[in-house]
Design a protein around this motif. Structure first.
Motif, PDB file in Angstrom:
ATOM      1  N   GLU A 160       0.709  -1.133  -0.142  1.00 14.36           N
ATOM      2  CA  GLU A 160      -0.054  -0.081   0.006  1.00 14.36           C
ATOM      3  C   GLU A 160       0.774   1.296  -0.041  1.00 14.36           C
ATOM      4  O   GLU A 160       1.991   1.192   0.315  1.00 14.36           O
ATOM      5  CB  GLU A 160      -1.026  -0.081   1.210  1.00 14.36           C
ATOM      6  N   LYS A 191      -0.036   9.286  -0.831  1.00 12.19           N
ATOM      7  CA  LYS A 191      -1.333   9.331  -1.429  1.00 12.19           C
ATOM      8  C   LYS A 191      -1.709  10.950  -1.468  1.00 12.19           C
ATOM      9  O   LYS A 191      -2.194  11.325  -2.887  1.00 12.19           O
ATOM     10  CB  LYS A 191      -2.294   8.663  -0.760  1.00 12.19           C
ATOM     11  N   GLY A 208       2.455   2.448  -7.419  1.00 12.88           N
ATOM     12  CA  GLY A 208       0.972   1.957  -7.123  1.00 12.88           C
ATOM     13  C   GLY A 208       0.738   0.843  -7.733  1.00 12.88           C
ATOM     14  O   GLY A 208      -0.200   0.033  -7.366  1.00 12.88           O
ATOM     15  N   ALA A 255      -2.657  -0.051  -6.110  1.00 11.37           N
ATOM     16  CA  ALA A 255      -3.061   0.446  -4.795  1.00 11.37           C
ATOM     17  C   ALA A 255      -3.898   1.476  -4.690  1.00 11.37           C
ATOM     18  O   ALA A 255      -3.753   2.345  -5.556  1.00 11.37           O
ATOM     19  CB  ALA A 255      -1.667   0.907  -4.101  1.00 11.37           C
ATOM     20  N   ASP A 256      -4.707   1.681  -3.681  1.00  9.54           N
ATOM     21  CA  ASP A 256      -5.503   3.018  -3.495  1.00  9.54           C
ATOM     22  C   ASP A 256      -4.648   4.268  -3.556  1.00  9.54           C
ATOM     23  O   ASP A 256      -3.536   4.297  -2.739  1.00  9.54           O
ATOM     24  CB  ASP A 256      -6.304   2.967  -2.330  1.00  9.54           C
ATOM     25  N   GLY A 257      -5.047   5.083  -4.468  1.00 12.37           N
ATOM     26  CA  GLY A 257      -4.156   6.299  -4.553  1.00 12.37           C
ATOM     27  C   GLY A 257      -2.992   6.441  -5.522  1.00 12.37           C
ATOM     28  O   GLY A 257      -2.151   7.185  -5.323  1.00 12.37           O
ATOM     29  N   SER A 310      -6.944  -3.190 -14.039  1.00 10.41           N
ATOM     30  CA  SER A 310      -7.042  -1.607 -13.986  1.00 10.41           C
ATOM     31  C   SER A 310      -5.545  -0.877 -14.163  1.00 10.41           C
ATOM     32  O   SER A 310      -5.447   0.152 -14.327  1.00 10.41           O
ATOM     33  CB  SER A 310      -7.328  -1.313 -12.383  1.00 10.41           C
ATOM     34  N   SER A 348      -7.058  -9.838  -6.578  1.00 14.13           N
ATOM     35  CA  SER A 348      -6.374  -8.796  -7.036  1.00 14.13           C
ATOM     36  C   SER A 348      -5.348  -9.155  -8.225  1.00 14.13           C
ATOM     37  O   SER A 348      -4.849  -8.292  -8.704  1.00 14.13           O
ATOM     38  CB  SER A 348      -5.596  -7.897  -6.031  1.00 14.13           C
TER      39      SER A 348
END
Length: 498
Positions: free
Chosen positions: A140, A146, A167, A176-178, A199, A393
């Motif tokens: 992360e 972020k 990311g 990863a988020d952000g 993604s 994922s």
């Protein structure tokens, strides 16, 4: 002088570990060392500015603490010496730098460039260059990163990532988020498989490749079972008909589905079979749908069944005539659907299993002898409910588990669809966001079945079908991505398959 990068991407992809473990050996084989590789990377990045980002005057560069940061610092020096305005932000302290990355930082310092520890306020930039993690990211992102990336992602500047956007986990494609959202990513030495699917494709933006003089040596050292087949290679794979052939030599596909009130899916799949060159196409559907499926497409041989139990011999006779069976489009999950699903295991040839048939398969202990499964990630999750070790994922892990658990050829649909058969994997390079439209999966099932019925081997037929399906959508979407219908693909499919 030749350009040091290209949009013509290689035809094989590798894990991050394969690149890390072998880049030094590849460099040595090519007569280079790792220090020279870093210089080559910076030169390729500068070449991108010299050819495509000519008007970028003010450039923000984000530097991390590893070799990716070294690339960024060397690029900053080259841009500065070329007269561009460069602002460098070290998102990690330069005290963490070592070896080549440290020497790159020292060159920037010697050139008189200041390195900031935080983003400058009230500045506008033409380009933001991100060189924070590259191939080494996993897990992360921290809160501070972020925040930095959120600032960048909202900025109007063009965003450029070095090697791999921070990311993205380069082996799995997990995002990863952000994560930093790149408009362009210039990747080095070899394609990293995680960048090409799911993604991660969106996060990478336009993908360019710089071989750095070692890509050929790398491909000699490292074998990959993950292909990224090019347009020209797929075009060579297309079937050619003999001048004296006739319909019975071009394959017979039987499609089973279209429950009461659900004629559309089976109609789309069956017409896709015809448009892909199948000589004969039969449809087994609910009695109420016969006229609707056949209307306007009289080349289809449509058979209606109201109760499966009373039609066993009839269904068996249809099975005996077909080379390939498609089951699932519009099938439903009621007793009529389950009865036909159970019958499908009596078919002796290859079965293309899609849509509702996949959901029924997830609940069944039965397995096909020869099959192609075409799940999207939601269907894949249901099919793998008994496999507790699958990282959902990681699309590569999902494809491999499905292939192993069901002993079939598998298409994991989505951006950069994966086709898996035993140890072989192909990442599809065609497609468009316009494909987020009802019926697209039904069309794909029809193309796959048609190519197999015409004599292509399963993995080759499935990989080609997925590519043609995506490319047909790209061409059909030229007039606009929103509002594209699955039926809009048919003329393009015919044209592409020749």
């Amino acid at each position: 002088m030749a350009v040091k990068y290209t949009a013509n991407l290689p035809q094989f992809a590798y894990t991050a570990q394969q690149v890390r473990d072998n880049e030094a050996s590849a460099a040595q084989l090519a007569g280079l060392n790792l220090s020279q590789l870093m210089i080559c990377a910076a030169d390729a990045l500068f070449d991108l500015f010299d050819h495509e980002l000519v008007n970028a005057e003010h450039i923000l560069i984000l530097a991390g603490k590893g070799n990716n940061a070294g690339d960024a610092y060397l690029l900053a020096e080259l841009l500065h010496r070329a007269g561009r305005k460069v602002t460098i932000v070290a998102v990690f302290s330069p005290s963490l730098l070592a070896d080549d990355a440290l020497r790159a930082y020292q060159r920037v310092y010697a050139a008189g460039l200041n390195v900031l520890s935080e983003l400058p306020k009230q500045h506008s930039f033409d380009v933001i260059v991100e060189g924070v993690f590259g191939i080494g990211f996993s897990g992360e992102l921290s809160g501070s990163l972020k925040n930095i990336f959120a600032y960048c992602n909202k900025n109007t500047a063009l965003r450029l990532s070095i090697d791999v956007p921070s990311g993205i986990e380069a082996s799995t494609g997990s995002v990863a988020d952000g994560a930093f959202l790149a408009d362009i990513t210039l990747t080095f030495i070899a394609l990293k498989q995680g960048m090409l699917t799911g993604s991660a494709k969106h996060v990478c933006g336009k993908l360019l490749f710089a071989p750095l003089g070692v890509a050929e040596a790398f491909s000699k050292i490292v074998n990959s079972a993950v292909s990224y087949v090019s347009h020209s290679a797929f075009m060579v794979m297309r079937l050619r008909r003999a001048h004296d052939c006739y319909k019975n030599q071009c394959g017979h596909v039987l499609l089973v589905g279209g429950n009461k009130g659900m004629a559309g899916a089976i109609r789309l799949a069956s017409e896709a079979c015809l448009r892909s060159g199948a000589g004969l196409v039969s449809v087994l559907t609910h009695t109420d749908n016969v006229a609707m499926v056949q209307q306007g497409r009289y080349e289809l041989m449509v058979h209606g069944v109201e109760t499966v139990e009373s039609s066993c011999k009839y269904i068996g006779a249809l099975f005996a005539k077909a080379d390939v069976l498609v089951i699932g489009p519009g099938l439903g999950q009621d007793s009529w659907a389950k009865a036909l699903f159970d019958k499908s295991f009596n078919f002796d040839g290859i079965v293309v299993c899609d849509a509702d048939a996949l959901n029924l398969l997830a609940l069944s202990s039965l397995r096909y002898k020869q099959a192609v499964m075409t799940p999207h990630m939601g269907e894949a999750r249901r099919l793998l409910t008994k496999s507790n070790t699958v990282d959902m994922s990681n699309r590569f892990d999902v494809a491999a588990h499905l292939q192993r658990d069901y002993d079939t050829t598998v298409v994991v649909k989505g951006p950069g669809s994966l086709v898996c058969q035993q140890t072989r994997m192909n990442i599809n390079r065609s497609g468009s966001s316009a494909m987020a439209s009802a019926g697209m999966g039904d069309v794909l099932s029809g193309i796959i079945a048609s190519l197999i019925a015409q004599g292509m081997e399963k993995f080759a037929a499935t990989s080609l079908a997925v590519y043609i399906h995506g490319l047909a959508a790209e061409r059909a979407a030229v007039e606009g991505e929103k509002g594209l219908l699955a039926g809009d693909l048919f003329n393009h499919i015919r044209d592409l398959l020749g």
